[in-house]
Write an enzyme that holds these catalytic residues in place. Structure first.
Site, mmCIF file in Angstrom:
data_model
loop_
_atom_site.group_PDB
_atom_site.id
_atom_site.type_symbol
_atom_site.label_atom_id
_atom_site.label_comp_id
_atom_site.label_asym_id
_atom_site.label_seq_id
_atom_site.Cartn_x
_atom_site.Cartn_y
_atom_site.Cartn_z
ATOM 1 C CB THR A 206 -1.031 0.097 1.163
ATOM 2 O OG1 THR A 206 -0.426 0.529 2.370
ATOM 3 C CG2 THR A 206 -1.791 -1.211 1.351
ATOM 4 C CG ASP A 207 3.676 4.284 1.887
ATOM 5 O OD1 ASP A 207 3.294 5.125 1.048
ATOM 6 O OD2 ASP A 207 4.416 4.570 2.834
ATOM 7 C CG LEU A 208 6.532 -0.499 -3.739
ATOM 8 C CD1 LEU A 208 7.468 -0.874 -2.592
ATOM 9 C CD2 LEU A 208 6.287 -1.718 -4.615
ATOM 10 C CG ASN A 212 8.591 3.262 1.672
ATOM 11 O OD1 ASN A 212 9.456 3.658 2.444
ATOM 12 N ND2 ASN A 212 7.311 3.419 1.917
#
Length: 321
Positions: A206-208, A212
């Site tokens: 969800t936060d790629l 990251n």
């Protein structure tokens, strides 16, 4: 007060930022920072770790390079080095260890050891180089490839994306007009539709985005810092659109740049572009409402909120055109 050498392992700016955080179901930032030196000392002793480098921090976690003196050396390689990550307790981080366990080093940083009750992870050590300075098309290709590799069956303890979508539908309908009303109504309708017509549930990062993803010793690139959920893979694309925004260009080029990123990621990851556009609209409307609601009275906070709302409008327009 007696000086505690563990304070040297806590970046001052990180301690300052965290001290202002209210509790999110666990402990306030101020109380957690007060206890952090003791927590670091306990973990170093219990897990037989020796600090070996300058600590770093993100928004919610401190990361300390360490040498493993006991168990786990066979996992991290011949150097015997890893990183100790300790996160301020909040809901998004509660299942990070479960996602890393499920991936088991395939496409993501390898988990050596975890203590979920203390939000502590021992991880393999990666390089500090990320995708921020990689050509944008190549960087989006890396993200798409990683999303494909990370695709796994959903873990039963992961928060549900469908439940999130239904909550967002209600919140967006009731939200003040921080965005044009038609965008809020569209996002609410899409959230309802996506929840009612779900895709196959997968384990989601969800936060790629570009910072990251780090270069690694055993693989060109690996994902870090997931905010795991269970749901539709098309939800994953949006962070790569709202980061590195200074490279989008101006005028009509902005739409082309955003759609180009989305196209590359979806093609490499095997994601449906239409669903990715729809989820991006929902996520950006959510971002705008949250930014406006979270703005304090000072000028810097207000300016940041305006920038977030403006970016949301830009991205939503690009997804609609």
């Amino acid at each position: 007060m007696t000086y505690d050498p563990m304070y040297d392992l806590i970046p001052a700016h990180f301690a300052h930022e965290l001290s202002g955080r209210p509790s999110m179901g666990y402990v306030s930032g101020e109380d957690w920072i007060d206890d952090l030196p003791g927590l670091i000392a306990d973990l170093l002793a219990e897990w037989e770790l020796e600090p070996i480098g300058r600590p770093s921090s993100g928004v919610c976690a401190v990361v300390i390079p360490v040498r493993l003196l006991g168990a786990g050396r066979d996992v991290v390689g011949v150097s015997g080095e890893g990183v100790l990550k300790i996160t301020w307790p909040h809901p998004e981080a509660a299942t990070e260890h479960l996602a890393l366990q499920a991936w088991n080093g395939h496409g993501a940083v390898r988990l050596v050891r975890a203590d979920p009750s203390r939000f502590a992870l021992l991880l393999e050590r990666l390089h500090t180089r990320d995708l921020s300075n990689v050509d944008i098309d190549d960087a989006c290709g890396v993200i798409g490839d990683l999303l494909r590799v990370l695709r796994r069956p959903a873990h039963p303890r992961m928060p549900s994306l469908t439940a999130y979508a239904l909550r967002q539908a209600d919140e967006l309908r009731a939200a003040p007009p921080v965005l044009p009303r038609r965008y809020l109504d569209q996002a609410a309708a899409l959230a309802t539709e996506l929840a009612e017509r779900p895709a196959e549930e997968r384990l989601l990062h969800t936060d790629l985005h570009y910072t990251n993803v780090l270069a690694a010793y055993r693989s060109p690139w690996l994902a870090i810092d997931p905010k795991p959920m269970a749901g539709d893979s098309a939800f994953e694309v949006a962070p790569a659109l709202w980061n590195r925004t200074d490279e989008l260009g101006t005028g009509s080029q902005v739409r082309w740049s955003l759609r180009r990123r989305l196209e590359i990621i979806c093609e490499r990851a095997g994601i449906d572009e239409g669903r990715a556009r729809a989820w991006t609209i929902v996520r950006e409307a959510d971002n705008a409402v949250a930014a406006a609601a979270g703005a304090s009275g000072d000028a810097t906070s207000q300016a940041h909120a305006r920038d977030q709302v403006s970016l949301a409008v830009t991205i939503i327009k690009a997804m609609n055109d």
